[in-house]
Design an enzyme around this catalytic site. Structure first.
Site, PDB file in Angstrom:
ATOM      1  N   LYS A  76       0.818  -1.215   0.000  1.00 35.67           N
ATOM      2  CA  LYS A  76       0.000   0.000   0.000  1.00 35.67           C
ATOM      3  C   LYS A  76       0.852   1.265   0.000  1.00 35.67           C
ATOM      4  CE  LYS A  76      -4.318  -1.834   1.835  1.00 35.67           C
ATOM      5  NZ  LYS A  76      -5.320  -1.765   2.917  1.00 35.67           N
ATOM      6  N   HIS A 125      -1.711 -13.067  -0.408  1.00 38.57           N
ATOM      7  CA  HIS A 125      -2.724 -13.065   0.648  1.00 38.57           C
ATOM      8  C   HIS A 125      -4.126 -12.756   0.146  1.00 38.57           C
ATOM      9  CE1 HIS A 125      -1.748  -8.720   0.647  1.00 38.57           C
ATOM     10  NE2 HIS A 125      -2.955  -8.523   1.168  1.00 38.57           N
ATOM     11  N   HIS A 126      -4.278 -12.463  -1.132  1.00 36.50           N
ATOM     12  CA  HIS A 126      -5.614 -12.315  -1.717  1.00 36.50           C
ATOM     13  C   HIS A 126      -5.974 -13.500  -2.618  1.00 36.50           C
ATOM     14  CE1 HIS A 126      -6.856  -8.435  -0.195  1.00 36.50           C
ATOM     15  NE2 HIS A 126      -5.661  -7.945  -0.449  1.00 36.50           N
TER      16      HIS A 126
END
Length: 244
Positions: A76, A125-126
């Site tokens: 991010k 992680h997605h």
């Protein structure tokens, strides 16, 4: 910042001649978006608990799972503050740009020589257990364990937390919310681990007379029950972990 550039993914501003360690990356994340920093600590704590319930005992392996949660969203750093905290639904263009954060996070962590398990958690992680998700169509146990655990921990905190676009969900229903997607989004065995964790936390809450705990109480008992042997138990002290 140009309105269009505000919603484009780009971490090229990071100077990797100065950002050379995992601690440096965390400092950048905390400065970039304090909420993402806090959410990452919660994800790390759930990772640690799930790993314990799975039977992981080695302190180094447990720390790796903790750090896999702590660093899972460092991608991010390539999203502007306004992008991260956008209050409405993403457009298709914004969604496609946002998805780049998982690959970006893996690249950032590779540049500071993070362990492979931590890099894989950021990248995958997605990914869902049924083969859906992003960035790669991995299925079942093809998804690295650190990413499968982080997939659940990230979802728990996302459910519990108030965000700019939603209210936090009631903590006592966290297990019910995730179990709906066991076997599709989440690994059945790891959801069973979370069920043990959730039930232990709710038992502690019940003993205080509270059957509908706040997120703060829920996380308090999570750390009390599972992080008692870990050197850091609060987000504000997490940088100390990298000074030892």
């Amino acid at each position: 910042m140009n309105q269009n550039k505000k919603f484009l993914y780009d971490y090229s501003y990071i100077d990797f001649s100065k950002t050379t360690s995992k601690k440096d990356v965390l400092v950048l994340l905390r400065r970039h978006d304090k909420d993402s920093f806090k959410y990452s600590f919660h994800t790390a704590a759930f990772n640690y608990a799930i790993a314990k319930e799975l039977g992981v005992e080695d302190p180094n392996d447990l720390r790796t799972m903790f750090e896999s949660g702590l660093f899972h969203d460092v991608g991010k750093l390539g999203m502007s503050y306004d992008f991260i905290n956008y209050p409405g639904s993403y457009t298709l263009m914004m969604y496609n740009e946002m998805k780049k954060h998982s690959q970006g996070g893996a690249e950032i962590l590779e540049k500071v020589n993070a362990d492979i398990e931590i890099v894989e958690a950021a990248k995958y992680h997605h990914c869902n257990i049924d083969g859906s998700g992003y960035p790669a169509g991995l299925y079942g146990k093809e998804i690295p364990l650190s990413a499968r655990i982080t997939r659940i921990s990230d979802s728990i905190d996302a459910y519990l937390s108030k965000r700019c676009y939603k209210e936090g969900g009631p903590a006592y229903e966290a297990l019910f919310d995730l179990k709906q997607y066991s076997g599709t989004s989440y690994d059945d065995e790891l959801i069973a681990c979370f069920e043990v964790i959730h039930n232990r936390i709710m038992k502690e809450c019940h003993l205080t007379g509270e059957d509908r705990p706040s997120q703060e109480m829920y996380v308090h008992f999570l750390t009390k029950l599972y992080l008692y042997d870990f050197p850091v138990t609060k987000a504000e002290n997490i940088l100390e972990l990298f000074e030892r």
